[in-house]
Design an enzyme around this catalytic site. Sequence first.
Site, PDB file in Angstrom:
ATOM      1  N   GLU A   1      24.555  41.839  48.085  1.00  0.00           N
ATOM      2  CA  GLU A   1      24.225  43.145  48.676  1.00  0.00           C
ATOM      3  C   GLU A   1      24.621  43.090  50.152  1.00  0.00           C
ATOM      4  O   GLU A   1      24.234  42.153  50.859  1.00  0.00           O
ATOM      5  CB  GLU A   1      22.729  43.412  48.578  1.00  0.00           C
ATOM      6  CG  GLU A   1      22.230  43.728  47.194  1.00  0.00           C
ATOM      7  CD  GLU A   1      20.749  44.075  47.229  1.00  0.00           C
ATOM      8  OE1 GLU A   1      20.409  45.189  47.656  1.00  0.00           O
ATOM      9  OE2 GLU A   1      19.945  43.208  46.853  1.00  0.00           O
TER      10      GLU A   1
ATOM     11  N   ARG B   1      17.770  28.678  41.943  1.00  0.00           N
ATOM     12  CA  ARG B   1      17.985  28.991  43.365  1.00  0.00           C
ATOM     13  C   ARG B   1      17.951  27.704  44.192  1.00  0.00           C
ATOM     14  O   ARG B   1      17.329  26.728  43.813  1.00  0.00           O
ATOM     15  CB  ARG B   1      16.852  29.895  43.889  1.00  0.00           C
ATOM     16  CG  ARG B   1      16.946  31.328  43.493  1.00  0.00           C
ATOM     17  CD  ARG B   1      15.716  32.063  44.006  1.00  0.00           C
ATOM     18  NE  ARG B   1      15.773  32.211  45.445  1.00  0.00           N
ATOM     19  CZ  ARG B   1      16.127  33.328  46.073  1.00  0.00           C
ATOM     20  NH1 ARG B   1      16.458  34.381  45.377  1.00  0.00           N
ATOM     21  NH2 ARG B   1      16.145  33.392  47.376  1.00  0.00           N
TER      22      ARG B   1
ATOM     23  N   LYS C   1      15.719  38.705  55.053  1.00  0.00           N
ATOM     24  CA  LYS C   1      16.228  39.572  56.128  1.00  0.00           C
ATOM     25  C   LYS C   1      15.074  40.096  56.992  1.00  0.00           C
ATOM     26  O   LYS C   1      15.141  40.070  58.225  1.00  0.00           O
ATOM     27  CB  LYS C   1      16.997  40.739  55.494  1.00  0.00           C
ATOM     28  CG  LYS C   1      17.524  41.728  56.524  1.00  0.00           C
ATOM     29  CD  LYS C   1      18.141  42.946  55.862  1.00  0.00           C
ATOM     30  CE  LYS C   1      18.547  43.975  56.903  1.00  0.00           C
ATOM     31  NZ  LYS C   1      19.027  45.222  56.314  1.00  0.00           N
TER      32      LYS C   1
END
Length: 760
Positions: free
Chosen positions: A252, A471, A481
């Site tokens: 993204e 992950r 973020k």
Amino acid sequence: ALGLFTGIGLSEAKARETLRNGALSALLRRAVLQARSALGPALDKATGTLLYNAAARLRDPKHLGFLVGYIARREILTDLQLNAALEYLRSHPLEPLDAADFEQACGVEAVISKHRPELLAERYHFNMGLLMGEARNRLRWADGKTIKNEVDLQVLHLLGPKTEADLEKKPKAAKARLAPAEKQKVTVVENGDVGTETQSLLEQLRGEALKFHKPGENYKTEGYVVTPNTMALLKQHLAITGGQVRTRFPPEPNGILHIGHAKAINFNFGYAKANGGVCFLRYDDTNPEKEEEKYFTAIREMVEWLGYQPYAVTHASDYFDQLYTWALELIRRHVGWGQAYVCHQKVEEIKGHNPPPSPWRDRPVEESLLLFEDMRKGKFAEGEATLRMKLVMEDGKMDPVAYRVKFTPHHRTGDKWCIYPTYDYTHCLCDSIEHITHSLCTKEFQARRSSYFWLCNALDVYCPVQWEYGRLNLLYTVVSKRKIIRLVETGAVRDWDDPRLFTLTALRRRGFPPEAINNFCARVGVTVAQATMEPHLLEACAREVLNEQAPRAMAVLEPLKVTITNFPAPKALEVLVPNFPADESRGFHKVPLHPTLYIEETDFREEADKGYKRLAPGQPVGLRHAGYVIAVQNVIKDISGRVIELEVTCTKSDVAEKPKAFIHWVSEPLACEVRLYERLFLHKNPEDPSEVPGGFLSDLNPDSLRVVHNALVDSSVLSAQPFDKFQFERLGYFSVDPDSKEGKMVFNRTVTLKEDPGKA
């Protein structure tokens, strides 16, 4: 029918339970009648059990006659063989079946057959563990003890009982010496065990290392849904791709990539590269309000910095028109109520684990089509209407949203759309459009696998295979973020590329080479489990690479002036310093040696303690690379008693007594700023309330950055550019910071020369 089933060994209760299942009882009846026609009316219980298991577990009824034929001919005698047969049929849905291939795949016999010449030659001295390993690999689902019994039985059938010669011990072969190129590097791993060096990532990803399906054989994957049109779609797919592996990295564009993304980049691009394929860089730009151009640029830069070139750079928004057309088709699909509908439940209502079903789920197709058109025309406010798909996901989530209203201009499509597709709707369809063969994603998307398959099949388009991996997380950091923005806003860090962060731009600025990050990902491995790693393991990878890549230079962080009173020449001497002392064939650089030079304050003591080997009155030291030994003659102090200068004499090394130590130095140096970094957070998990009750901002390390404003570095680095790397002898590895300007270079310490024992 009850008598038919009890006649094959089923208990009366089991037979009655079977009769209640119409589909199963019909298949079992067919199987029993077929077996009776071959074997006669009386079937033994073992055969009956095989017939029942075949009928109960066979996914495609059209193969029942084929399978029962093998049972009736006594060619399938054990449940192990039946398991292998069912697996083969599941992964070969096409007619006609290749009987020879089927027989080869359906038993331990295939393994025995492969090694038949060696078995006959070596008999029972053959390594039976090899047979077991291959049999386990072929029959992964089977019980190990059962496989061993089957292997023993087949070997006995081939070789007969052991002879006296078989019972004698096999003589040991003389150990062959490995040529240097064949030797494996041995390393000591964390728990103290000795292991061989990590395979490269490409070795881990090559060929069948991961047991992934081959392009076009998607249907062989566990859980893949085969529809009547699947094989035709796969045939078209192969015609378009030529059987090439295709992956994609789909970030993204709403934040900077971090260390976790490095694993995703390495996995997606690396798997394609290792198998002769291609990888797309596809921006998942379906959320216009969070996207900024700087993120698009930074993402591509980081992918290329890690050494990968995208086959093509695409955007989800490239396909908005096609996605909209497919949404209309989804509403219309399946006569009656469609596969998607417009819903007016609020976001708050459909959140959580058990939201109420939508009262609009069964609204007529035409009504949903009209309302969806109204959504597109902007007749609904944000949150007033969504388009939802009719399915239940693995995690129990019901009817995920496909489209929502957002009155935000898109950076690429402008004001054309006020409805935007969601990840659940977009992702698999973009994969389908780009003919991705392996859709690799992190484990948290496993719950979306069913919706991935469902949507492609509902629209009758090519369906890729989603594969999940674990992950990669790092301790002592935050990567979200939102949290990095808070760190920037509060002044804890300067920006996204602050060298104390673990974003990829920050790691580059600090001086981590891309090869070190890729090697770190290789060491973590292609794991399905989530991996949480210590930063010192990444630092160790950096040291390995920088030791080979970073030329040596000399710098002094806390300078102490030294004057040589008997300097042996009327002007400066020129000293040749090897760029890489371990390999002088890689060149030298020159540094001047004047009567005035500078050493580290810590390399001098007025009194030499026991064990102290550097400069002190009565204890000379050598100057690295200069060929001279210096001895203190006079110590000069300021009015506070602080040592500010040393007067020394020098002697050539070849005539002086060998000193206990050699120290680094600079002469006619450049002034520079040096930034020394430590961990940004004090605790391993700064986001864990049980570890840090006050929140991550309360866990900041006050000593995470120390700036040395008046350091000195030798003139060999004068022409260095931002991101150039050096080893400052005895100090660590350093990288030129972009803040450098003419007359004042700035260096970031990447890592120290040796690992701090406290960090491990």
